[in-house]
Scaffold this active site. Structure first.
Site, PDB file in Angstrom:
ATOM      1  N   GLY A  11     -54.391 -38.852   2.412  1.00  0.00           N
ATOM      2  CA  GLY A  11     -53.207 -39.470   3.001  1.00  0.00           C
ATOM      3  C   GLY A  11     -52.825 -40.737   2.253  1.00  0.00           C
ATOM      4  O   GLY A  11     -53.476 -41.130   1.277  1.00  0.00           O
ATOM      5  N   GLN A  12     -51.778 -41.381   2.720  1.00  0.00           N
ATOM      6  CA  GLN A  12     -51.275 -42.562   2.009  1.00  0.00           C
ATOM      7  C   GLN A  12     -52.284 -43.712   2.006  1.00  0.00           C
ATOM      8  O   GLN A  12     -52.605 -44.266   0.951  1.00  0.00           O
ATOM      9  CB  GLN A  12     -49.961 -43.023   2.654  1.00  0.00           C
ATOM     10  CG  GLN A  12     -48.849 -41.993   2.550  1.00  0.00           C
ATOM     11  CD  GLN A  12     -47.525 -42.574   2.984  1.00  0.00           C
ATOM     12  OE1 GLN A  12     -46.871 -43.288   2.244  1.00  0.00           O
ATOM     13  NE2 GLN A  12     -47.131 -42.286   4.225  1.00  0.00           N
ATOM     14  N   ALA A  62     -55.159 -38.543  10.408  1.00  0.00           N
ATOM     15  CA  ALA A  62     -54.384 -38.381  11.645  1.00  0.00           C
ATOM     16  C   ALA A  62     -53.403 -37.234  11.508  1.00  0.00           C
ATOM     17  O   ALA A  62     -53.073 -36.800  10.405  1.00  0.00           O
ATOM     18  CB  ALA A  62     -53.632 -39.663  11.980  1.00  0.00           C
ATOM     19  N   TYR A 127     -46.574 -37.608  19.784  1.00  0.00           N
ATOM     20  CA  TYR A 127     -47.379 -38.246  18.737  1.00  0.00           C
ATOM     21  C   TYR A 127     -47.883 -39.605  19.230  1.00  0.00           C
ATOM     22  O   TYR A 127     -49.084 -39.899  19.147  1.00  0.00           O
ATOM     23  CB  TYR A 127     -46.559 -38.405  17.455  1.00  0.00           C
ATOM     24  CG  TYR A 127     -47.142 -39.381  16.468  1.00  0.00           C
ATOM     25  CD1 TYR A 127     -48.279 -39.050  15.721  1.00  0.00           C
ATOM     26  CD2 TYR A 127     -46.575 -40.640  16.268  1.00  0.00           C
ATOM     27  CE1 TYR A 127     -48.832 -39.939  14.821  1.00  0.00           C
ATOM     28  CE2 TYR A 127     -47.123 -41.541  15.371  1.00  0.00           C
ATOM     29  CZ  TYR A 127     -48.244 -41.189  14.651  1.00  0.00           C
ATOM     30  OH  TYR A 127     -48.795 -42.087  13.770  1.00  0.00           O
TER      31      TYR A 127
END
Length: 285
Positions: A11-12, A62, A127
């Site tokens: 992920g980032q 996530a 979310y």
């Protein structure tokens, strides 16, 4: 040597931590993604943690597809809530610390002043609800946890607003961007450095903290700056949220008050525009 396990390594944020990890030779890093430790499988999580026995976990993995979460409720809850509950229980049982990344989406966006950590949470999409459940699970299971809520994350890695805008601005003569959702972007590299500052500090103060870059802008302002700083000739037009319907509702206001993390850990937070310039330069090169 202290062992740090980073989830969501592709992920980032995970990618940015991996990039700067060589600057922290005092730590032994383990970077994992869903292939190594699937967050939807509780038994696999426990097995992997028992095998690697980290001293500290940076929980950056996530389920982040905000709109898709409305239709994949069980999967989103499993990854953002139940997996986090499992990780925090393991940390409590094994004397490990936890830094968990949460979101501005736990707020409803009706405030007119920046949200403090103690403000009432009231998510308006699934979310946000699953991320809040994850926070509460940590608070129930583990004393030694730092929860960092952040917003509008972008980087040179993965899919994000900056990279999407650059692509659209090169393809089209004009684009429309919402101008009535207010917040601040977060350059994932800045957040990665802030996390490492917390880990390296000689004090460990658990609790919830807010982190994003400094400033107050709309998504339109963000897009306009991307266009301007990249010297692109795309016309950027501001539109109201109701002209741009999405499956999941977004908070209209999600500015975060960062005074607690600055005071507690002496974190210096760059202005959003300076960080955007830095990221755009990297993407250009």
């Amino acid at each position: 040597m202290s062992c740090i396990l980073v989830t969501g390594s592709k992920g980032q944020l995970g990618s940015e931590i991996a990039k700067i990890s060589k600057d922290y030779p005092a730590f032994d890093f383990i970077f994992i993604d869903r292939e190594e430790m699937p967050l939807e499988d509780t038994e696999e999580i426990i097995s992997f943690l028992n095998k690697t026995a980290p001293n500290l976990i940076i929980s950056a993995g996530a389920y982040t597809a905000v709109d898709r979460a409305e239709n994949e409720k069980d999967l989103a809850d499993q990854i953002n809530h139940l997996a986090v509950a499992t990780i925090s229980k393991w940390c409590a049982a094994n004397g490990a610390k936890l830094i968990h990344i949460s979101t501005d989406y736990i707020f409803d966006g009706t405030s007119e002043i920046p949200y403090k950590e103690s403000d009432v949470s009231a998510p308006i999409n699934w979310y946000g609800e699953t991320k809040l459940r994850g926070e509460r699970a940590i608070e129930h299971n583990l004393i030694d946890a730092v929860i960092i809520r952040t917003s509008w994350v972008y980087s040179e890695y993965g899919n994000n607003f900056v990279k999407t805008m650059l692509r659209l601005m090169r393809e089209r003569e004009s684009i429309a961007v919402v101008n009535d959702q207010i917040g601040t972007p977060t350059y994932a590299l800045d957040l990665a450095k802030a996390i490492m500052k917390i880990i390296e500090s000689n004090k460990w103060e658990s609790g919830v903290f807010h982190y994003s870059n400094e400033g107050e802008i709309s998504w339109y302002d963000f897009a306009f700056a991307i266009n301007e700083l990249s010297s692109l000739n795309c016309a950027v037009n501001g539109v109201a949220t109701d002209q741009f319907p999405t499956i999941a509702k977004r908070p209209n206001y999600s500015l975060l008050d960062k005074s607690k993390i600055k005071k507690t850990y002496d974190v210096i937070i760059p202005d959003w525009r300076d960080s955007l310039k830095e990221c755009l330069q990297i993407l250009k090169n």
